[in-house]
Write a protein that holds these residues in place. Sequence first.
Motif, PDB file in Angstrom:
ATOM      1  N   ILE A 231       0.466 -10.702   5.685  1.00  0.00           N
ATOM      2  CA  ILE A 231      -1.016 -10.950   4.937  1.00  0.00           C
ATOM      3  C   ILE A 231      -1.311 -12.412   5.644  1.00  0.00           C
ATOM      4  N   SER A 243      -4.666  -6.506   6.561  1.00  0.00           N
ATOM      5  CA  SER A 243      -4.571  -7.386   5.402  1.00  0.00           C
ATOM      6  C   SER A 243      -4.545  -6.622   4.302  1.00  0.00           C
ATOM      7  N   VAL A 247      -1.779  -5.695   1.267  1.00  0.00           N
ATOM      8  CA  VAL A 247      -2.031  -5.828  -0.213  1.00  0.00           C
ATOM      9  C   VAL A 247      -1.649  -4.346  -0.965  1.00  0.00           C
ATOM     10  N   ARG A 248      -2.141  -3.513  -0.546  1.00  0.00           N
ATOM     11  CA  ARG A 248      -1.736  -2.019  -1.052  1.00  0.00           C
ATOM     12  C   ARG A 248      -0.356  -1.635  -1.089  1.00  0.00           C
ATOM     13  N   SER A 251       1.045  -3.612  -4.002  1.00  0.00           N
ATOM     14  CA  SER A 251       0.567  -2.772  -5.032  1.00  0.00           C
ATOM     15  C   SER A 251       1.428  -1.671  -5.469  1.00  0.00           C
ATOM     16  N   GLN A 257       0.437  -9.545  -8.893  1.00  0.00           N
ATOM     17  CA  GLN A 257      -0.484  -9.911  -7.796  1.00  0.00           C
ATOM     18  C   GLN A 257      -0.457 -11.566  -7.973  1.00  0.00           C
ATOM     19  N   LEU A 260       2.336 -12.744  -5.937  1.00  0.00           N
ATOM     20  CA  LEU A 260       1.947 -12.452  -4.511  1.00  0.00           C
ATOM     21  C   LEU A 260       1.016 -13.607  -3.864  1.00  0.00           C
ATOM     22  N   ILE A 261      -0.186 -13.722  -4.602  1.00  0.00           N
ATOM     23  CA  ILE A 261      -0.962 -14.673  -3.940  1.00  0.00           C
ATOM     24  C   ILE A 261      -0.503 -16.187  -4.197  1.00  0.00           C
ATOM     25  N   GLU A 329      -5.724  -6.334  -8.104  1.00  0.00           N
ATOM     26  CA  GLU A 329      -5.626  -6.562  -6.592  1.00  0.00           C
ATOM     27  C   GLU A 329      -6.892  -7.139  -6.436  1.00  0.00           C
ATOM     28  N   LEU A 332      -7.877 -10.897  -4.855  1.00  0.00           N
ATOM     29  CA  LEU A 332      -7.464 -11.264  -3.428  1.00  0.00           C
ATOM     30  C   LEU A 332      -7.994 -10.156  -2.459  1.00  0.00           C
ATOM     31  N   GLU A 333      -8.443  -8.920  -2.879  1.00  0.00           N
ATOM     32  CA  GLU A 333      -9.113  -8.253  -1.813  1.00  0.00           C
ATOM     33  C   GLU A 333     -10.576  -8.901  -1.451  1.00  0.00           C
TER      34      GLU A 333
END
Length: 343
Positions: A231, A243, A247-248, A251, A257, A260-261, A329, A332-333
Motif C-alpha cells: 500500500i 492500492s 486493501v481488498r 479486508s 481497518q 491497517l491504517i 474500508e 481508507l479507500e
Amino acid sequence: MSEVLYRKYRPKKFGDVLGQDHVVKTLKGAIELGRISHAYLFAGPRGTGKTSMARILAHELKVEDNDIYEMDAASNNGVDEIRTLQEGVRTLPFESAMKVYIIDEVHMLSKGAFNALLKTLEEPPAHVVFILATTELHKVPDTVISRCQTFQFKKPAHDILRKMVLSVAKKEGFEIGEDSADLIALLGDGSFRDTHGTLQKVIGASKSEKISLEEVEEVTGAPKVEIIHGIIQNILDKDLNKSLSFVREASKANIDQRVLIKMILHGFRQILLFRFAPDMRKNLEGELSATEAKFFVECANHKNATSLSLVLRELLTAYEETRSSYIGELPLELALIKLAGAN
C-alpha cells in the motif's frame, strides 16, 4: 498458571516507571520537601500506569500495605460505599503514620457519592491521603478536581513500548526481533497493559524461544508486512488500482481497518523521518530490521515523497473516520483515491 506479564512487570518504585517522567519528578520533589497533598487526582488513558503510580506513591510515603485501601468505583459507586469509606477514614492507621485511599475509575461514582466524597475531601483527617484515578477527567466534578493536585498521564511513546517488549521478552527467555517488537508495540495502542497482553499472547502461542515477525502477525491477526509495504509503495507510485487491491486483500483476511491504517501511518512516519531528519538515520536504522530500513530509505528517496505531509494528513483523517464508518474500508479507500489524484 503463570503470572500475567502486566502484573509481573508492574513498576514497584519511581525508578521503574516509564514514560511519566513529569509525574515522577514532581512527586519525588514533593516527598523530599515534605509537601504532601491530602488528595491527588491521576488522569489519563487506560493502561498508562495510574494505579501503579498510586501504589508507588503510597509506599514512598512509608505506608504499609495494611494501611493502603483500594476501591474500584466502577463496581462500588454508591453513597453507601462512600459512607463506609468515611467511617474508615476516621480510624487511625494500623502500622503507618498515615493511611492512603486509592479510588480507581472515580468518574464512575454517582452524583450522591461524589457529594459525600466532597465533604471528606474538604476536611480530611491529617493522617489520610486520597489518590483518585480516572480515564475520563471531564466526568469528574470541578468541585472535586479543585480539591486535588491533578496529574495528567500521557500515552507512552512508541519507542518506550518497543524497548519494553524487547526487555520483557528477554527476561521471559524469548528472542524477539526489532520488527516484531515494533509491531507488538504498535498494536499496544499506547497502553502498557495492552502491550504486555499482546506480548503474552504471542509468547503463549510460540513454538520456540525465537519469535518471528510472521508468527506475531499470525497470532495477533495483524496485516502482513507485504500488504503494508504494498500500500505504501503504491501510494507513492500513485497506482490506485494496486492500492485498492491490497486493501481488498486485507479486508478478505478480516484485518481490522484501524490497525491497517495505523501501520500504514507508522510506515509513512518512518519515511518522513528518513527523508527530513538525516541526523536521526542511524538511530532509526537501529530500531528496524535491515529489510524494513532498506524499504523506508528507498521510499524516502521516491520522486513523490515530497508530499508526505499531505499523505499523513489524509491517512490520519481516514483513521479517525474509520471509528464510525458504516463500511470499514471506505475511509481508507477514499483517502487512496484522493492521494492518487483520481477524485
